[in-house]
Design a protein around this motif. Structure first.
Motif, PDB file in Angstrom:
ATOM      1  N   GLY A 188       0.829  -1.199   0.000  1.00 42.76           N
ATOM      2  CA  GLY A 188       0.000   0.000   0.000  1.00 42.76           C
ATOM      3  C   GLY A 188       0.862   1.247   0.000  1.00 42.76           C
ATOM      4  N   PHE A 189       0.208   2.391   0.099  1.00 41.36           N
ATOM      5  CA  PHE A 189       0.931   3.648   0.216  1.00 41.36           C
ATOM      6  C   PHE A 189       1.566   3.739   1.602  1.00 41.36           C
ATOM      7  N   HIS A 190       2.817   4.170   1.673  1.00 37.97           N
ATOM      8  CA  HIS A 190       3.460   4.396   2.963  1.00 37.97           C
ATOM      9  C   HIS A 190       3.131   5.817   3.429  1.00 37.97           C
ATOM     10  N   VAL A 191       2.533   5.912   4.613  1.00 38.36           N
ATOM     11  CA  VAL A 191       2.193   7.222   5.177  1.00 38.36           C
ATOM     12  C   VAL A 191       2.850   7.353   6.548  1.00 38.36           C
ATOM     13  N   TYR A 192       3.257   8.571   6.882  1.00 38.16           N
ATOM     14  CA  TYR A 192       4.062   8.827   8.073  1.00 38.16           C
ATOM     15  C   TYR A 192       3.388   9.860   8.964  1.00 38.16           C
ATOM     16  N   ARG A 193       3.512   9.654  10.263  1.00 38.38           N
ATOM     17  CA  ARG A 193       2.972  10.628  11.215  1.00 38.38           C
ATOM     18  C   ARG A 193       3.813  11.892  11.268  1.00 38.38           C
ATOM     19  N   HIS A 194       5.113  11.732  11.056  1.00 39.43           N
ATOM     20  CA  HIS A 194       6.034  12.874  11.121  1.00 39.43           C
ATOM     21  C   HIS A 194       6.853  12.934   9.845  1.00 39.43           C
ATOM     22  N   ALA A 195       6.973  14.124   9.277  1.00 31.98           N
ATOM     23  CA  ALA A 195       7.714  14.275   8.026  1.00 31.98           C
ATOM     24  C   ALA A 195       9.161  13.826   8.174  1.00 31.98           C
ATOM     25  N   ARG A 196       9.765  14.020   9.333  1.00 24.82           N
ATOM     26  CA  ARG A 196      11.172  13.682   9.519  1.00 24.82           C
ATOM     27  C   ARG A 196      11.439  12.181   9.500  1.00 24.82           C
ATOM     28  N   ASP A 197      10.390  11.376   9.581  1.00 22.45           N
ATOM     29  CA  ASP A 197      10.575   9.932   9.527  1.00 22.45           C
ATOM     30  C   ASP A 197      10.681   9.405   8.102  1.00 22.45           C
ATOM     31  N   VAL A 198      10.374  10.258   7.117  1.00 19.32           N
ATOM     32  CA  VAL A 198      10.398   9.840   5.720  1.00 19.32           C
ATOM     33  C   VAL A 198      11.837   9.553   5.286  1.00 19.32           C
ATOM     34  N   LEU A 199      12.046   8.431   4.622  1.00 17.91           N
ATOM     35  CA  LEU A 199      13.381   8.053   4.143  1.00 17.91           C
ATOM     36  C   LEU A 199      13.568   8.335   2.655  1.00 17.91           C
ATOM     37  N   THR A 200      12.505   8.676   1.951  1.00 12.57           N
ATOM     38  CA  THR A 200      12.605   8.951   0.521  1.00 12.57           C
ATOM     39  C   THR A 200      13.206  10.339   0.293  1.00 12.57           C
ATOM     40  N   TRP A 201      14.286  10.398  -0.480  1.00 16.15           N
ATOM     41  CA  TRP A 201      14.884  11.678  -0.859  1.00 16.15           C
ATOM     42  C   TRP A 201      15.699  11.472  -2.132  1.00 16.15           C
ATOM     43  N   PRO A 202      15.527  12.382  -3.120  1.00 19.45           N
ATOM     44  CA  PRO A 202      14.595  13.516  -3.133  1.00 19.45           C
ATOM     45  C   PRO A 202      13.160  13.022  -3.262  1.00 19.45           C
TER      46      PRO A 202
END
Length: 227
Positions: free
Chosen positions: A54-68
């Motif tokens: 499914g789509f990965h959704v995060y409670r906090h933006a800083r937890d996101v590992l995708t960059w850019p």
């Protein structure tokens, strides 16, 4: 509850429809996900893997590992699923896009400056490394570690991208790891300088002006490579 949903800028990792846009109700496509797995040579997923897709959704933006990335604020997620070992994100099959927010939010409160720093590291050249490696300065800061979130992960990836461009001669085979590892002394010293400078960029409030200058001194010396 509002959550954060990252996608690659080119949507290469997006498996749904329609494309994210403010107000859109976006639905995950298991068929697109399965097709991408097959193209990548992966075996047919087990039932528990399929259940978690499914789509990965995060409670906090800083937890996101995708960059850019592009970063969307979303709400009204449907069919949300979370495994016990997934502390930072959950998956869902539907979501409603609220708006697009600055992608550098994933890099913390000083993310705009960190994003610039990551690109500087990605563009690092062997000539700059040679200068940084012999420059004076503090390779690591003493004391409690700064809260850098995932910034170090993204900086390290950019650094190794620059090293890969420079050539395989920078690496040697590590039998214990079963892989090539960076072993060139100049690049190893430059990597220390990069991570020291990151602390001055990503957590400046934890250092005095004098400490920030010392942390960044070796990294800043790379400018001499152009003269």
């Amino acid at each position: 509850m509002e959550l954060f949903f990252p996608v690659r800028p080119d949507l290469a990792d997006f498996r749904g429809s329609p494309e994210p846009a403010p107000g859109a109700r976006v639905v995950f496509s298991e068929e697109l996900w399965l097709s991408a797995r097959r193209r990548g040579g992966h075996p047919e997923p087990a039932s528990d893997v399929r259940w978690r897709a499914g789509f990965h959704v995060y409670r906090h933006a800083r937890d996101v590992l995708t960059w850019p990335c592009r970063l969307w604020r979303v709400r009204d997620v449907a069919d949300e699923r979370r495994q016990e070992d997934e502390r930072w994100f959950s998956t869902c099959r539907e979501l409603t896009v609220v708006d697009e927010v600055p992608s550098w939010w994933v890099l913390g409160p000083h993310g705009e400056r960190v994003a610039e720093f990551v690109e500087q590291v990605r563009a690092l050249t062997p000539r700059q490394v040679a200068v940084v490696a012999v420059a004076e300065g503090e390779p690591v800061r003493r004391g409690a570690p700064a809260d850098l979130g995932n910034c170090a992960v993204h900086v390290n990836a950019a650094f190794h991208e620059a090293a890969d461009r420079a050539g395989d001669h920078l690496r040697t085979w590590d039998a214990d790891l079963g892989s090539l590892v960076l072993s060139d002394p100049a690049w190893l010293r430059a990597r220390q300088a990069v991570h020291a400078a990151l602390r001055a960029v990503a957590a400046p409030e934890q250092c005095s002006a004098a400490e920030r200058e010392v942390l960044a001194r070796r990294w800043d010396a790379r400018g001499a490579a152009h003269t």
